[in-house]
Scaffold this motif. Sequence first.
Motif, PDB file in Angstrom:
ATOM      1  N   GLU A  86      48.025  20.460  45.766  1.00 32.99           N
ATOM      2  CA  GLU A  86      48.052  19.405  46.913  1.00 32.99           C
ATOM      3  C   GLU A  86      47.300  19.577  48.026  1.00 32.99           C
ATOM      4  O   GLU A  86      47.135  19.017  48.821  1.00 32.99           O
ATOM      5  CB  GLU A  86      49.647  19.264  47.412  1.00 32.99           C
ATOM      6  N   ALA A  87      46.338  20.862  48.007  1.00 35.56           N
ATOM      7  CA  ALA A  87      45.435  21.152  48.833  1.00 35.56           C
ATOM      8  C   ALA A  87      44.101  20.671  48.726  1.00 35.56           C
ATOM      9  O   ALA A  87      43.870  19.586  47.697  1.00 35.56           O
ATOM     10  CB  ALA A  87      45.447  22.775  49.166  1.00 35.56           C
ATOM     11  N   ASP A  88      42.891  21.085  49.397  1.00 39.80           N
ATOM     12  CA  ASP A  88      41.813  20.289  49.427  1.00 39.80           C
ATOM     13  C   ASP A  88      41.087  20.624  48.105  1.00 39.80           C
ATOM     14  O   ASP A  88      41.050  21.941  47.533  1.00 39.80           O
ATOM     15  CB  ASP A  88      40.717  21.104  50.424  1.00 39.80           C
ATOM     16  N   PRO A  89      40.739  19.736  47.408  1.00 38.29           N
ATOM     17  CA  PRO A  89      40.390  19.825  45.868  1.00 38.29           C
ATOM     18  C   PRO A  89      38.791  20.366  45.678  1.00 38.29           C
ATOM     19  O   PRO A  89      38.309  20.645  44.665  1.00 38.29           O
ATOM     20  CB  PRO A  89      40.331  18.576  45.230  1.00 38.29           C
ATOM     21  N   LYS A  90      38.113  20.664  46.893  1.00 39.14           N
ATOM     22  CA  LYS A  90      36.942  21.049  46.657  1.00 39.14           C
ATOM     23  C   LYS A  90      36.772  22.652  46.307  1.00 39.14           C
ATOM     24  O   LYS A  90      35.965  22.788  45.262  1.00 39.14           O
ATOM     25  CB  LYS A  90      35.994  20.952  48.252  1.00 39.14           C
ATOM     26  N   GLU A  91      37.427  23.382  46.881  1.00 41.84           N
ATOM     27  CA  GLU A  91      37.673  24.777  46.199  1.00 41.84           C
ATOM     28  C   GLU A  91      38.953  25.235  45.975  1.00 41.84           C
ATOM     29  O   GLU A  91      39.525  25.830  46.671  1.00 41.84           O
ATOM     30  CB  GLU A  91      36.922  25.961  47.235  1.00 41.84           C
ATOM     31  N   PRO A  92      39.611  24.722  44.942  1.00 36.90           N
ATOM     32  CA  PRO A  92      40.961  25.017  44.676  1.00 36.90           C
ATOM     33  C   PRO A  92      41.006  26.648  44.372  1.00 36.90           C
ATOM     34  O   PRO A  92      40.367  27.124  44.005  1.00 36.90           O
ATOM     35  CB  PRO A  92      41.230  24.362  43.363  1.00 36.90           C
ATOM     36  N   ASN A  93      42.165  27.173  45.053  1.00 40.02           N
ATOM     37  CA  ASN A  93      42.370  28.507  44.831  1.00 40.02           C
ATOM     38  C   ASN A  93      42.711  29.087  43.536  1.00 40.02           C
ATOM     39  O   ASN A  93      43.044  28.442  42.706  1.00 40.02           O
ATOM     40  CB  ASN A  93      43.538  28.859  46.135  1.00 40.02           C
ATOM     41  N   VAL A  94      42.306  30.520  43.431  1.00 36.82           N
ATOM     42  CA  VAL A  94      42.765  31.189  42.354  1.00 36.82           C
ATOM     43  C   VAL A  94      43.956  32.268  43.007  1.00 36.82           C
ATOM     44  O   VAL A  94      43.394  33.115  43.667  1.00 36.82           O
ATOM     45  CB  VAL A  94      41.736  31.889  41.547  1.00 36.82           C
ATOM     46  N   THR A  95      45.131  32.107  42.549  1.00 36.38           N
ATOM     47  CA  THR A  95      45.993  32.970  43.070  1.00 36.38           C
ATOM     48  C   THR A  95      46.101  34.372  42.238  1.00 36.38           C
ATOM     49  O   THR A  95      45.954  34.284  41.082  1.00 36.38           O
ATOM     50  CB  THR A  95      47.487  32.612  43.317  1.00 36.38           C
ATOM     51  N   ALA A  96      46.865  35.608  42.740  1.00 38.58           N
ATOM     52  CA  ALA A  96      47.286  36.533  42.022  1.00 38.58           C
ATOM     53  C   ALA A  96      48.305  36.110  40.780  1.00 38.58           C
ATOM     54  O   ALA A  96      48.133  36.507  39.888  1.00 38.58           O
ATOM     55  CB  ALA A  96      47.449  37.519  42.750  1.00 38.58           C
ATOM     56  N   GLU A  97      48.943  35.198  41.321  1.00 42.44           N
ATOM     57  CA  GLU A  97      50.113  34.576  40.250  1.00 42.44           C
ATOM     58  C   GLU A  97      49.390  33.998  39.365  1.00 42.44           C
ATOM     59  O   GLU A  97      49.778  34.120  37.911  1.00 42.44           O
ATOM     60  CB  GLU A  97      51.122  33.574  40.854  1.00 42.44           C
ATOM     61  N   ASP A  98      48.299  33.230  39.413  1.00 42.68           N
ATOM     62  CA  ASP A  98      47.639  32.436  38.315  1.00 42.68           C
ATOM     63  C   ASP A  98      46.942  33.551  37.455  1.00 42.68           C
ATOM     64  O   ASP A  98      47.108  33.601  36.074  1.00 42.68           O
ATOM     65  CB  ASP A  98      46.497  31.457  38.942  1.00 42.68           C
ATOM     66  N   VAL A  99      46.410  34.508  38.062  1.00 44.45           N
ATOM     67  CA  VAL A  99      45.704  35.626  37.410  1.00 44.45           C
ATOM     68  C   VAL A  99      46.567  36.350  36.070  1.00 44.45           C
ATOM     69  O   VAL A  99      46.522  36.446  35.129  1.00 44.45           O
ATOM     70  CB  VAL A  99      44.593  36.559  38.005  1.00 44.45           C
ATOM     71  N   ARG A 100      47.682  36.786  36.988  1.00 40.15           N
ATOM     72  CA  ARG A 100      48.701  37.552  36.076  1.00 40.15           C
ATOM     73  C   ARG A 100      49.455  36.487  34.944  1.00 40.15           C
ATOM     74  O   ARG A 100      49.486  37.090  34.093  1.00 40.15           O
ATOM     75  CB  ARG A 100      49.829  37.713  37.306  1.00 40.15           C
ATOM     76  N   TYR A 101      49.423  35.342  35.141  1.00 38.69           N
ATOM     77  CA  TYR A 101      50.209  34.456  34.218  1.00 38.69           C
ATOM     78  C   TYR A 101      49.279  34.511  33.032  1.00 38.69           C
ATOM     79  O   TYR A 101      49.396  34.414  31.823  1.00 38.69           O
ATOM     80  CB  TYR A 101      50.299  33.111  34.670  1.00 38.69           C
ATOM     81  N   ILE A 102      48.056  34.168  33.306  1.00 39.99           N
ATOM     82  CA  ILE A 102      46.934  33.950  32.159  1.00 39.99           C
ATOM     83  C   ILE A 102      46.730  35.462  31.576  1.00 39.99           C
ATOM     84  O   ILE A 102      46.577  35.436  30.274  1.00 39.99           O
ATOM     85  CB  ILE A 102      45.560  33.622  32.623  1.00 39.99           C
ATOM     86  N   VAL A 103      46.339  36.533  32.289  1.00 39.71           N
ATOM     87  CA  VAL A 103      46.265  37.856  31.824  1.00 39.71           C
ATOM     88  C   VAL A 103      47.703  38.488  30.824  1.00 39.71           C
ATOM     89  O   VAL A 103      47.315  38.825  29.815  1.00 39.71           O
ATOM     90  CB  VAL A 103      45.987  38.614  32.870  1.00 39.71           C
ATOM     91  N   ASP A 104      48.628  38.362  31.551  1.00 44.42           N
ATOM     92  CA  ASP A 104      49.989  38.380  30.579  1.00 44.42           C
ATOM     93  C   ASP A 104      49.966  37.835  29.409  1.00 44.42           C
ATOM     94  O   ASP A 104      50.515  38.409  28.419  1.00 44.42           O
ATOM     95  CB  ASP A 104      51.300  38.134  31.425  1.00 44.42           C
ATOM     96  N   ALA A 105      49.564  36.568  29.183  1.00 50.96           N
ATOM     97  CA  ALA A 105      49.453  35.629  28.098  1.00 50.96           C
ATOM     98  C   ALA A 105      48.598  36.142  27.094  1.00 50.96           C
ATOM     99  O   ALA A 105      48.979  36.483  26.023  1.00 50.96           O
ATOM    100  CB  ALA A 105      49.194  34.391  28.606  1.00 50.96           C
ATOM    101  N   VAL A 106      47.353  36.534  27.500  1.00 51.42           N
ATOM    102  CA  VAL A 106      46.613  37.054  26.684  1.00 51.42           C
ATOM    103  C   VAL A 106      46.906  38.493  26.115  1.00 51.42           C
ATOM    104  O   VAL A 106      47.130  38.929  24.743  1.00 51.42           O
ATOM    105  CB  VAL A 106      45.017  37.337  27.350  1.00 51.42           C
TER     106      VAL A 106
END
Length: 558
Positions: A302-322
């Motif tokens: 829901e924030a500014d779509p120009k540069e959507p953030n990459v959170t530590a939570e995002d990274v943790r989720y993807i890395v844990d899945a891999v």
Amino acid sequence: MTELNYETRLTDLNKMQTEDLDLLVIGGGITGAGIALDAQTRGLKTGLVEMRDFASGTSSRSTKLVHGGLRYLKQFAIHEVAEVGTERAIVYENAPHVTTPLKMMLPFYAGGTFGSFTTAIGLDVYDRLAHVRKSERKFMLNKEASLAREPYLKAAGLKGTGVYVEYRTDDARLVMETIKKGHEEGVYLANYVRVTGLTYDANGQVNGAEFVDQITGETGTIHAKRVINSAGPWVDEIRKMDGSDTGKHLHLTKGVHLVVDHDKFPVTNAVYFDTPFGDKRMMFVIPREGKTYFGTTDTTYEADPKEPNVTAEDVRYIVDAVNGMFDIDPLTPDDIESAWSGVRPLIQEEGKDPSEISRKDEIFHSDSGLYSIAGGKLTGYRKMAEKIVNRVLKDIVATYPGYTYTGTKTEHLPLSGGDPKGSDGFKVFIYGAVERGEAKGLSKAQAEKLVHRYGDNVDAVYRYLDKAQAAETDLAPVDYAQLHYGLDEELVMHPIDYLLRRSSQMLFDFQHMLAVKDAVVAEMARYFGWDEATKAKMAQEVDDQIAIRQQFKEKTTI
């Protein structure tokens, strides 16, 4: 091929203001680029403006696949599977240099979402709906054969895999080749032009847009018989200008992808897998250019779509899945070389989770005559363009004498760089083109990369290799050639346009990008005659983009 540079940009922007346009397209992502090309080739005098750089939004932040929508089968979206499957083949034939078939493995595990029977049936249905050629249809492997094909799959609980074909693409370059083809056909184009308002005739019907040129600071007005709003995540912002942002609206979801060196994640196959968390998410792992990239997330944004953030939570989720799915030394955030995050402009569906919302496109036509289009996928861009131009052209024919309706001409129209003989012709072209590159002093690997990046435009790039020899520059010839081709032929206006979107160095050649970024800024400063303040501003923009791909290693969010 026509030039596409600073001078042509000014000329085109002037023509948009002084000539009678049939159509103005707002938004220079893949949808807007496809619309402009389709409309121009049907006889509509068309202009296109983009508030930043072409493909700077959603269209350069995808999973970089022109894929057939296998996930749609889970939603029983049969029509979507059939349509995007057909369109996938068309994209490949029209732009084979930026579209590469690759085998995708779909593993199934004990207790997982898929089993041998459901995978086999699903892939069979997919192959037939998507009109997959016989030589590329799925095949099934048992556990032993699966591990022989991809030994880094986790063996525990593995039952087997289905193997099918997907098409890897360079999404930003696919947009650029569509933009360039549109310009060759006569579309007037200008990036870094922000629409600030819409204009109306005496009957209250939309007849153009007011703008500010974000390069020169000048303002102006463009008039056209019809206006199409294809602004991606900003579609609703344009609708607000029109006072027609009622009823359905956009639901933005965020997708994050991570890049590591191939030595850290040495898979040789692309893999589409079910996350081990029980949340039913699917992820891709794709090797590319000595790197491996993987993702994605799918969360409401829901924030500014120009540069959507990459959170530590995002990274943790993807890395844990891999780490949970592959037998590799566990990846950590420190292994990540680069990352990207983008938003998907989907049509709101109440009560649905982000990953369940349909990717189907939808057209809105306001009482004032503004056309807007949102939703859809990269793969289906050409069909989306055809649908909305059909409506607009019928509207114009019914309103203005002298216009006639014609069907789309883009189904068999090679994009810029695409071989006239399609994928088979490009396979033949590659050999001679690589040899010509080697004769210019490139390594075979460098030449192959350029051929796949620029297609049959690569000889134009090679000509800049000769110019590099006599140039006063800190850039190596291969970098000088690509940058100056971008400046003269691909409307590079900012260093980030070249480093991120035209060459993908910021994503897949991060260390090289760090080594050349200052020289790129200096070369562009000489080319444009920037003062020190402008040069510093451009350098800071590059550094900001570098930080976006790195700071999550130290901070909670970017």
